[in-house]
Design a protein around this motif. Sequence first.
Motif, PDB file in Angstrom:
ATOM      1  N   ASP A   9       4.654  -4.626  -5.488  1.00 45.65           N
ATOM      2  CA  ASP A   9       3.694  -5.070  -6.511  1.00 45.65           C
ATOM      3  C   ASP A   9       2.532  -5.852  -5.897  1.00 45.65           C
ATOM      4  N   MET A  10       2.179  -5.509  -4.634  1.00 40.49           N
ATOM      5  CA  MET A  10       1.138  -6.241  -3.907  1.00 40.49           C
ATOM      6  C   MET A  10      -0.034  -5.298  -3.630  1.00 40.49           C
ATOM      7  N   PRO A  11      -1.001  -5.232  -4.550  1.00 42.90           N
ATOM      8  CA  PRO A  11      -2.041  -4.199  -4.485  1.00 42.90           C
ATOM      9  C   PRO A  11      -3.060  -4.379  -3.382  1.00 42.90           C
ATOM     10  N   ASP A  12      -3.190  -5.576  -2.835  1.00 43.13           N
ATOM     11  CA  ASP A  12      -4.249  -5.821  -1.869  1.00 43.13           C
ATOM     12  C   ASP A  12      -3.840  -5.564  -0.424  1.00 43.13           C
ATOM     13  N   LEU A  13      -2.544  -5.388  -0.164  1.00 44.32           N
ATOM     14  CA  LEU A  13      -2.117  -5.114   1.209  1.00 44.32           C
ATOM     15  C   LEU A  13      -2.669  -3.771   1.669  1.00 44.32           C
ATOM     16  N   GLN A  14      -3.186  -3.762   2.883  1.00 44.91           N
ATOM     17  CA  GLN A  14      -3.800  -2.576   3.465  1.00 44.91           C
ATOM     18  C   GLN A  14      -2.940  -2.031   4.609  1.00 44.91           C
ATOM     19  N   THR A  15      -3.144  -0.774   4.950  1.00 51.93           N
ATOM     20  CA  THR A  15      -2.460  -0.197   6.108  1.00 51.93           C
ATOM     21  C   THR A  15      -2.685  -1.053   7.348  1.00 51.93           C
ATOM     22  N   GLU A  16      -3.909  -1.521   7.534  1.00 54.21           N
ATOM     23  CA  GLU A  16      -4.225  -2.316   8.725  1.00 54.21           C
ATOM     24  C   GLU A  16      -3.433  -3.627   8.752  1.00 54.21           C
ATOM     25  N   ASP A  17      -3.093  -4.173   7.582  1.00 53.55           N
ATOM     26  CA  ASP A  17      -2.301  -5.403   7.542  1.00 53.55           C
ATOM     27  C   ASP A  17      -0.890  -5.147   8.070  1.00 53.55           C
ATOM     28  N   LEU A  18      -0.307  -4.027   7.653  1.00 52.95           N
ATOM     29  CA  LEU A  18       1.040  -3.699   8.114  1.00 52.95           C
ATOM     30  C   LEU A  18       1.040  -3.434   9.616  1.00 52.95           C
ATOM     31  N   GLN A  52      -6.258 -13.501   0.338  1.00 52.25           N
ATOM     32  CA  GLN A  52      -4.996 -13.764  -0.350  1.00 52.25           C
ATOM     33  C   GLN A  52      -4.059 -12.547  -0.349  1.00 52.25           C
ATOM     34  N   ARG A  53      -4.326 -11.585   0.524  1.00 52.40           N
ATOM     35  CA  ARG A  53      -3.566 -10.327   0.486  1.00 52.40           C
ATOM     36  C   ARG A  53      -2.061 -10.541   0.555  1.00 52.40           C
ATOM     37  N   ALA A  54      -1.629 -11.509   1.335  1.00 50.83           N
ATOM     38  CA  ALA A  54      -0.194 -11.690   1.583  1.00 50.83           C
ATOM     39  C   ALA A  54       0.548 -12.286   0.390  1.00 50.83           C
ATOM     40  N   VAL A  55      -0.169 -12.818  -0.596  1.00 50.56           N
ATOM     41  CA  VAL A  55       0.504 -13.471  -1.726  1.00 50.56           C
ATOM     42  C   VAL A  55       0.108 -12.908  -3.091  1.00 50.56           C
ATOM     43  N   THR A  56      -0.817 -11.955  -3.131  1.00 49.82           N
ATOM     44  CA  THR A  56      -1.250 -11.400  -4.411  1.00 49.82           C
ATOM     45  C   THR A  56      -0.222 -10.384  -4.894  1.00 49.82           C
ATOM     46  N   ASP A  57       0.611 -10.800  -5.853  1.00 49.45           N
ATOM     47  CA  ASP A  57       1.559  -9.882  -6.472  1.00 49.45           C
ATOM     48  C   ASP A  57       1.318  -9.906  -7.979  1.00 49.45           C
ATOM     49  N   THR A  91       3.083  -9.799 -14.104  1.00 52.29           N
ATOM     50  CA  THR A  91       2.933 -10.097 -15.527  1.00 52.29           C
ATOM     51  C   THR A  91       1.638  -9.446 -16.027  1.00 52.29           C
ATOM     52  N   PRO A  92       1.534  -9.179 -17.325  1.00 50.29           N
ATOM     53  CA  PRO A  92       0.269  -8.640 -17.854  1.00 50.29           C
ATOM     54  C   PRO A  92      -0.915  -9.559 -17.555  1.00 50.29           C
ATOM     55  N   GLU A  93      -0.667 -10.873 -17.577  1.00 50.19           N
ATOM     56  CA  GLU A  93      -1.750 -11.825 -17.312  1.00 50.19           C
ATOM     57  C   GLU A  93      -2.241 -11.713 -15.871  1.00 50.19           C
ATOM     58  N   ALA A  94      -1.304 -11.552 -14.938  1.00 49.38           N
ATOM     59  CA  ALA A  94      -1.690 -11.394 -13.535  1.00 49.38           C
ATOM     60  C   ALA A  94      -2.499 -10.121 -13.329  1.00 49.38           C
ATOM     61  N   TRP A  95      -2.086  -9.050 -13.996  1.00 55.08           N
ATOM     62  CA  TRP A  95      -2.844  -7.809 -13.905  1.00 55.08           C
ATOM     63  C   TRP A  95      -4.261  -7.983 -14.459  1.00 55.08           C
ATOM     64  N   ALA A  96      -4.377  -8.651 -15.613  1.00 52.66           N
ATOM     65  CA  ALA A  96      -5.690  -8.840 -16.228  1.00 52.66           C
ATOM     66  C   ALA A  96      -6.602  -9.656 -15.314  1.00 52.66           C
TER      67      ALA A  96
END
Length: 198
Positions: free
Chosen positions: A101-110, A174-179, A182-187
């Motif tokens: 559920d972490m949309p900001d993680l990129q291939t380059e991060d892994l 904030q890539r490592a912590v953006t999960d 909840t609907p509020e987090a998505w919004a």
Amino acid sequence: MENIAVLLLAAGASSRMAGQDKLMQRIDGKPLLTRICQRADNTGLPCYVTLPSQTHPRAAHIGAAQIVPVPDAAEGMAASIRAGVAALPDATDAVMILPCDMPDLQTEDLLHLARRFHGPDSPVLRATTSTGTPGHPVLFPRRCFADLRQITGDQGARALLRQETVQHIALPGQRAVTDLDTPEAWAQWRAAQRQTQP
């Protein structure tokens, strides 16, 4: 690069999403689960994804990742980690674990994390924000596998992290912590995305 597996945790029930499946929420026309699985697959590392069962609806959206069924998924994250680590081939030197559920993680991060693994004596590697807040992914050397197969509850591997030497690896922003669980987090995340688009 060492023989590192990527373990994607996708067996949760989305219990805080008001009846929606957070991993099926669409970003740029594709489900979040597809997005993170594609980014993991683009590393070239073997990818495993935990699901409640082989026939779960999410299974249609994981691409080339190998399914690891977690029949006791209701227990929480530990059940997924136990099942995922148990499914890894014997030759696996390390496992990189991250929730889906972490949309900001990129291939380059892994890849950034994977390149800092230096064999059996390597510390545990944990991604952080650019300012040092710990998050995901976390890369565990093989010596941790036996302990990972024994963890319980919904706290993931926190107890093991307290026992091990952990090296923090900073990722951008904030890539490592953006999960988004909840609907509020998505919004909030979607609003922020709109603000950054040209």
